[in-house]
Design a protein around this motif. Structure first.
Motif, PDB file in Angstrom:
ATOM      1  N   ARG A   1       0.831  -1.208   0.000  1.00  0.00           N
ATOM      2  CA  ARG A   1       0.000   0.000   0.000  1.00  0.00           C
ATOM      3  C   ARG A   1       0.863   1.255   0.000  1.00  0.00           C
ATOM      4  O   ARG A   1       0.590   2.219  -0.737  1.00  0.00           O
ATOM      5  N   ILE A   2       1.933   1.244   0.789  1.00  0.00           N
ATOM      6  CA  ILE A   2       2.837   2.394   0.833  1.00  0.00           C
ATOM      7  C   ILE A   2       3.491   2.612  -0.528  1.00  0.00           C
ATOM      8  O   ILE A   2       3.594   3.741  -1.016  1.00  0.00           O
ATOM      9  N   LEU A   3       3.941   1.527  -1.144  1.00  0.00           N
ATOM     10  CA  LEU A   3       4.559   1.652  -2.467  1.00  0.00           C
ATOM     11  C   LEU A   3       3.571   2.209  -3.487  1.00  0.00           C
ATOM     12  O   LEU A   3       3.933   3.045  -4.326  1.00  0.00           O
ATOM     13  N   LYS A   4       2.334   1.762  -3.421  1.00  0.00           N
ATOM     14  CA  LYS A   4       1.331   2.209  -4.377  1.00  0.00           C
ATOM     15  C   LYS A   4       0.947   3.664  -4.159  1.00  0.00           C
ATOM     16  O   LYS A   4       0.789   4.429  -5.127  1.00  0.00           O
ATOM     17  N   ASP A   5       0.808   4.066  -2.891  1.00  0.00           N
ATOM     18  CA  ASP A   5       0.349   5.419  -2.568  1.00  0.00           C
ATOM     19  C   ASP A   5       1.452   6.464  -2.686  1.00  0.00           C
ATOM     20  O   ASP A   5       1.154   7.668  -2.732  1.00  0.00           O
TER      21      ASP A   5
ATOM     22  N   GLN B   1       4.315   6.381  -4.981  1.00  0.00           N
ATOM     23  CA  GLN B   1       5.184   5.981  -6.085  1.00  0.00           C
ATOM     24  C   GLN B   1       6.133   7.096  -6.516  1.00  0.00           C
ATOM     25  O   GLN B   1       7.300   6.845  -6.808  1.00  0.00           O
ATOM     26  N   LEU B   2       5.648   8.322  -6.547  1.00  0.00           N
ATOM     27  CA  LEU B   2       6.522   9.436  -6.907  1.00  0.00           C
ATOM     28  C   LEU B   2       7.617   9.619  -5.869  1.00  0.00           C
ATOM     29  O   LEU B   2       8.790   9.822  -6.216  1.00  0.00           O
ATOM     30  N   THR B   3       7.254   9.521  -4.597  1.00  0.00           N
ATOM     31  CA  THR B   3       8.242   9.670  -3.523  1.00  0.00           C
ATOM     32  C   THR B   3       9.301   8.582  -3.590  1.00  0.00           C
ATOM     33  O   THR B   3      10.503   8.846  -3.446  1.00  0.00           O
ATOM     34  N   VAL B   4       8.869   7.339  -3.831  1.00  0.00           N
ATOM     35  CA  VAL B   4       9.813   6.224  -3.937  1.00  0.00           C
ATOM     36  C   VAL B   4      10.760   6.443  -5.120  1.00  0.00           C
ATOM     37  O   VAL B   4      11.972   6.207  -5.021  1.00  0.00           O
TER      38      VAL B   4
ATOM     39  N   PHE C   1      13.173   9.228  -4.249  1.00  0.00           N
ATOM     40  CA  PHE C   1      14.108   8.714  -3.252  1.00  0.00           C
ATOM     41  C   PHE C   1      15.200   7.891  -3.930  1.00  0.00           C
ATOM     42  O   PHE C   1      16.401   8.044  -3.637  1.00  0.00           O
ATOM     43  N   SER C   2      14.808   7.045  -4.871  1.00  0.00           N
ATOM     44  CA  SER C   2      15.773   6.221  -5.578  1.00  0.00           C
ATOM     45  C   SER C   2      16.702   7.075  -6.429  1.00  0.00           C
ATOM     46  O   SER C   2      17.929   6.888  -6.417  1.00  0.00           O
ATOM     47  N   PHE C   3      16.116   8.024  -7.157  1.00  0.00           N
ATOM     48  CA  PHE C   3      16.917   8.896  -8.013  1.00  0.00           C
ATOM     49  C   PHE C   3      17.893   9.726  -7.173  1.00  0.00           C
ATOM     50  O   PHE C   3      19.080   9.856  -7.502  1.00  0.00           O
ATOM     51  N   GLY C   4      17.409  10.279  -6.066  1.00  0.00           N
ATOM     52  CA  GLY C   4      18.270  11.084  -5.209  1.00  0.00           C
ATOM     53  C   GLY C   4      19.398  10.281  -4.581  1.00  0.00           C
ATOM     54  O   GLY C   4      20.521  10.778  -4.422  1.00  0.00           O
ATOM     55  N   SER C   5      19.125   9.013  -4.244  1.00  0.00           N
ATOM     56  CA  SER C   5      20.143   8.190  -3.582  1.00  0.00           C
ATOM     57  C   SER C   5      21.291   7.849  -4.530  1.00  0.00           C
ATOM     58  O   SER C   5      22.456   7.843  -4.122  1.00  0.00           O
ATOM     59  N   ILE C   6      20.977   7.591  -5.805  1.00  0.00           N
ATOM     60  CA  ILE C   6      22.063   7.287  -6.748  1.00  0.00           C
ATOM     61  C   ILE C   6      22.845   8.555  -7.081  1.00  0.00           C
ATOM     62  O   ILE C   6      24.065   8.510  -7.268  1.00  0.00           O
TER      63      ILE C   6
END
Length: 377
Positions: free
Chosen positions: A227-231, A233-236, A239-244
């Protein structure tokens, strides 16, 4: 200790697909190591091989834990003996077979001779028979210590996970960057204790405890996790883009400070604070992508093929790297940027083809599959 195997939960393709992505990344890391030996390696291509792929090993601990705890029913008795027996068949048996295979193969290819028994025991304990096999040693130590991880996951809450994250950062920073500890370790007289310290990254699961536990926690709270991943998705994704970006910035800043490419990648690795965050972000990102299909569905058979054969391909790919690079050396061919990309593609295709053919052979001789990938299927 409770928690038995539950066979009623639906299959999650994301687990299989992430295995394939992880295998692609590991091959990239090892091709990158070969490319660094070229006269003038391109720093940006090195970053692709060695930095962007840094999630590849730890993310497998995430999905390994996820798979274990996703299929575990806390209402049923858990047999530790049965668990270890199954995991020894899946991990320890292939580890021993591949270790002995590479030791024998390399002794012939490089004219080094097969190691004596005392040295052989040392190689097998620390996973040094071949440069990629240490992963199976760490994984089996995770399995041996399953009662600890299970008890932690039964009691931990989100605040506890945050605390665990900072403990992980502190432990990894001490193990990887504390110069007093590193200098003291190398100053010790040769002994098994010194080997335990020198090769701590090869067997000690504590370096990856957080990512393993976060995978288990996500599986035990699967509905909330999805549910968190679905709600968000932009944040995830951000987060991934910023971490790399953060990990790449660390890599480039090290070289700006005078580090060589080799020193930079050995510093900006997956156990650095930036690397831990990147692993966490990549785990969530790929799980989200593969669960909610943010790509053409026609790619699913490819991801499934890579995932199904990822274990064998992971175990066999150094064989092809060794022979192909030896061919290049014997013919005076320099591994330029374009040739390294071609080498990556050839090694990948060779590994997958070998996995498919050996899997088919194993369907006729089940014990072959059992010895090489831990299953008769």
């Amino acid at each position: 200790m409770n928690g038995g195997v539950c066979m009623t939960k639906p299959r999650l393709p994301a687990i299989e697909y992430i295995r394939g992505i992880s295998m692609l990344g590991v091959i990239g890391i090892h091709i990158g190591s070969q490319y660094l030996g070229s006269p003038v390696p391109n720093a940006n291509l090195t970053a692709l091989y060695e930095i962007v792929t840094r999630f590849a090993v730890p993310i497998f601990f995430f999905i390994s834990a996820f798979g274990i705890f996703y299929n575990m029913d806390p209402q049923k008795p858990f047999s530790y003996r049965s668990f270890i027996r199954r995991r020894a068949k899946a991990v320890l048996l292939p580890y021993m077979v591949w270790s002995l295979f590479y030791l024998y193969h390399d002794s012939i290819l490089y004219h080094t001779g097969f190691p004596a028994i005392p040295y052989l025991a040392d190689l097998l304990f620390f996973g040094n028979a071949k440069y990629h096999l240490y992963f199976l040693v760490i994984l089996f130590w995770f399995y041996i210590s399953m009662p600890l991880w299970y008890q932690i996951l039964r009691k931990i809450n989100p605040i506890g996970l945050v605390i665990l994250f900072f403990l992980q950062v502190g432990f990894n920073y001490f193990s990887s960057y504390d110069m007093d500890f590193i200098i003291w370790t190398y100053s010790l007289e040769d002994s098994f204790f010194k080997s335990l310290l020198l090769y701590r990254l090869n067997y000690l699961p504590l370096h990856y405890a957080f990512v393993f536990l976060i995978g288990g926690y996500a599986a035990m709270h699967i509905d909330e996790f999805l549910r968190i991943l679905k709600d968000h998705q932009l944040t995830v994704s951000l987060f991934s883009f910023g971490s790399i970006i953060a990990l790449l910035h660390y890599y480039y800043s090290l070289m700006d400070g005078g580090y060589t490419q080799m020193d930079a990648i050995n510093t900006a690795h997956q156990l650095s604070p930036q690397g831990i965050v990147y692993t966490l972000a990549a785990s969530f990102f790929f799980f989200m992508i593969f669960t909610y299909q943010h790509y053409p569905s026609c790619l699913n058979p490819i991801f499934s093929l890579l995932g199904r054969h990822s274990y064998f391909a992971y175990l066999v790919h150094p064989l092809f790297i060794g022979h192909y690079t030896l061919y290049l050396e014997n013919h005076g061919i320099i591994l330029t940027a374009s040739k390294s990309v071609l080498l990556y593609v050839v090694v990948l295709l060779s590994s997958i083809l070998a996995a498919i053919l050996c899997r088919k052979f194993g369907s006729m001789v089940p014990y072959f599959n059992l010895c090489t990938i831990g299953t008769k299927k």
